[in-house]
Enzyme design. Structure first.
Site, PDB file in Angstrom:
ATOM      1  CE  LYS A 113      52.777  -9.091  33.123  1.00 18.20           C
ATOM      2  NZ  LYS A 113      52.948 -10.011  32.329  1.00 18.20           N
ATOM      3  CE  LYS A 196      44.020  -6.726  30.692  1.00 15.51           C
ATOM      4  NZ  LYS A 196      45.451  -6.995  31.060  1.00 15.51           N
ATOM      5  CE  LYS A 199      43.938 -14.985  34.388  1.00 15.33           C
ATOM      6  NZ  LYS A 199      45.411 -14.523  33.689  1.00 15.33           N
TER       7      LYS A 199
HETATM    8  P1  TYM Z   1      46.200 -13.611  30.256  1.00 14.80           P
HETATM    9  O1  TYM Z   1      46.287 -14.916  31.297  1.00 14.80           O
HETATM   10  O2  TYM Z   1      46.367 -12.398  31.108  1.00 14.80           O
HETATM   11  O3  TYM Z   1      44.561 -13.633  29.730  1.00 14.80           O
HETATM   12  C1  TYM Z   1      44.132 -14.546  28.941  1.00 14.80           C
HETATM   13  C2  TYM Z   1      43.414 -14.266  27.707  1.00 14.80           C
HETATM   14  O4  TYM Z   1      42.374 -13.469  28.243  1.00 14.80           O
HETATM   15  C3  TYM Z   1      42.721 -12.161  27.558  1.00 14.80           C
HETATM   16  N1  TYM Z   1      42.116 -10.841  28.352  1.00 14.80           N
HETATM   17  C4  TYM Z   1      41.199 -10.045  28.026  1.00 14.80           C
HETATM   18  N2  TYM Z   1      40.362  -9.715  26.896  1.00 14.80           N
HETATM   19  C5  TYM Z   1      39.508  -8.954  26.969  1.00 14.80           C
HETATM   20  N3  TYM Z   1      39.267  -8.037  28.091  1.00 14.80           N
HETATM   21  C6  TYM Z   1      39.982  -8.134  29.099  1.00 14.80           C
HETATM   22  N4  TYM Z   1      39.811  -7.408  30.309  1.00 14.80           N
HETATM   23  C7  TYM Z   1      40.922  -9.275  29.112  1.00 14.80           C
HETATM   24  N5  TYM Z   1      41.814  -9.706  30.110  1.00 14.80           N
HETATM   25  C8  TYM Z   1      42.634 -10.588  29.625  1.00 14.80           C
HETATM   26  C9  TYM Z   1      43.872 -11.773  27.059  1.00 14.80           C
HETATM   27  O5  TYM Z   1      44.115 -11.170  25.927  1.00 14.80           O
HETATM   28  C10 TYM Z   1      44.199 -13.384  26.767  1.00 14.80           C
HETATM   29  O6  TYM Z   1      44.126 -13.745  25.693  1.00 14.80           O
HETATM   30  N6  TYM Z   1      50.307 -13.579  27.639  1.00 14.80           N
HETATM   31  C11 TYM Z   1      49.187 -14.308  27.834  1.00 14.80           C
HETATM   32  C12 TYM Z   1      49.098 -15.752  27.846  1.00 14.80           C
HETATM   33  C13 TYM Z   1      49.974 -16.506  26.762  1.00 14.80           C
HETATM   34  C14 TYM Z   1      49.534 -16.743  25.457  1.00 14.80           C
HETATM   35  C15 TYM Z   1      50.344 -17.335  24.719  1.00 14.80           C
HETATM   36  C16 TYM Z   1      48.243 -15.991  24.750  1.00 14.80           C
HETATM   37  C17 TYM Z   1      51.040 -17.067  26.932  1.00 14.80           C
HETATM   38  N7  TYM Z   1      51.455 -17.736  25.827  1.00 14.80           N
HETATM   39  C18 TYM Z   1      50.275 -17.575  23.586  1.00 14.80           C
HETATM   40  C19 TYM Z   1      48.151 -16.462  23.593  1.00 14.80           C
HETATM   41  C20 TYM Z   1      49.369 -17.538  22.841  1.00 14.80           C
HETATM   42  C21 TYM Z   1      48.569 -13.695  28.960  1.00 14.80           C
HETATM   43  O7  TYM Z   1      49.081 -13.169  29.935  1.00 14.80           O
HETATM   44  O8  TYM Z   1      46.963 -13.587  28.852  1.00 14.80           O
END
Ligand code: TYM
Length: 333
Positions: A113, A196, A199
């Protein structure tokens, strides 16, 4: 009862990767009567990189609607917005005293990042894993359904939980695990040849859950391919592997075997494969899209769900934080 916690940042419309890697598993776990599930919108986390108030409002609502459209049932699980639970930032502050600058600087997502957002390397970005640990252990969770990209964050969460327990010589926080029903964590690839789907990966990378059929077809038609195999049974380059990986998610096993066979015998026609993939993708996503479009119109309903969820999440968080305060000696009179 097993406690399950997970969340999603409202930085964009959720895509197939979010669904297949995470939200689908929230639903499966939430349906288990032995699970107490807490699923939230990580709005504070989104502020580490995004700061448009109007967009935030829209995306929070959109994410709540998406959770519901994917099948999360507010009668079975707690659905809430992170910023409705002030005990989370309180625990985050306390955990910051246990987190070392050196370990935070080594986190892969931080290093990535700061390359992308080098004009805004803020403290929130550095302490992102601490806030995430607070989200999880504030409910004293056991399991965290997430995609592969969150594995290291979960490792850090366990470290903070262990460090708290050992510093205060008490077995208070369980050590939560990243969970995918005993299988490897998932990483859904992008359509642009990248490993990957994300978003913020741009228009050519992701299939969003609210995407119209003709847009899906267009995107898949434009997906990156190569010139085709020149020798039988050769290894697939990344972009072709990606198409197969996406097909494995949305198509029948027979369909995947058919194209696999075509690849191995050098008779594959990417045009046909893409048409089939688009058709199966549309079938897979249409019920979710229709439900999102229906739910997003009922803001009052979405508001009621997260108000109730926020209250339930606070109740659980308050219990933990009041114990933590006692353990740390923050109770003077
Ligand atoms: P975020 O918002 O990027 O993504 C949400 C969830 O989707 C999963 N994900 C994927 N899984 C498989 N293939 C992909 N291409 C893919 N892109 C995203 C992510 O692994 C995630 O599970 N840091 C976290 C948000 C968060 C969180 C937490 C998660 C904040 N606090 C506490 C679990 C517990 C995040 O940025 O996810």
């Amino acid at each position: 009862m097993e406690i399950v916690v997970s969340g999603t940042r409202p930085t964009g419309i959720l895509h197939l990767g979010n669904y297949y890697g995470a939200v689908r598993n929230y639903v499966r776990l939430g349906d288990d009567p032995n699970v107490r599930g807490y699923f939230f919108i990580a709005d504070y986390h989104s502020l580490t990189t995004h700061n448009n108030p109007e967009e935030l409002k829209l995306l929070v609502k959109q994410t709540i609607a998406t959770y519901l459209a994917c099948g999360l049932d507010p009668e079975k699980v707690v659905i809430y917005v992170q910023s409705d639970v002030p005990e989370i930032p309180e625990l985050y502050l306390l955990l910051n005293m246990l987190a070392y600058k050196g370990e935070l600087e080594k986190v892969a997502t931080f290093k990535e990042k700061i390359k992308i957002h080098n004009e805004n390397i803020n403290a929130g970005l550095l302490t992102y894993p601490v806030l995430m640990a607070a989200d999880i252990i504030v409910h004293r969770a056991h399991k965290v359904p997430v995609g592969k990209d969150q594995e290291q964050h979960l490792e850090m969460t366990r470290n903070f939980a262990k460090r708290f327990n050992s510093r205060y010589d008490i077995d208070f926080f369980p050590e939560p695990i990243a969970y995918n029903f005993g299988d490897e964590l998932v990483k859904v690839p992008g359509l642009d040849g990248s490993t990957k789907m994300s978003k913020t990966g741009g228009e050519t990378n992701a299939i969003f859950l609210n995407e119209e059929p003709d847009a899906i077809l267009k995107k898949i038609k434009r997906a990156k391919t190569d010139a085709g195999p020149s020798e039988p049974n050769s290894e697939k380059p990344q972009e072709i592997q990606n198409l197969f990986a996406l097909m494995q998610i949305v198509s029948k096993p027979d369909t995947v075997s058919f194209y696999d066979q075509a690849w191995n015998t050098c008779t594959i026609r990417y045009g046909d494969m893409k048409k089939q993939l688009a058709e199966d993708m549309i079938t897979y996503l249409t019920p979710i899209r229709e439900k999102i479009n229906e739910l997003i119109r009922d803001e009052a309903y979405l508001g009621r769900i997260v108000k109730r969820g926020g209250e339930a999440a606070r109740e659980s968080a308050q219990k933990t934080v009041s114990e933590v305060r006692k353990i740390m000696g923050i109770n003077y009179f």
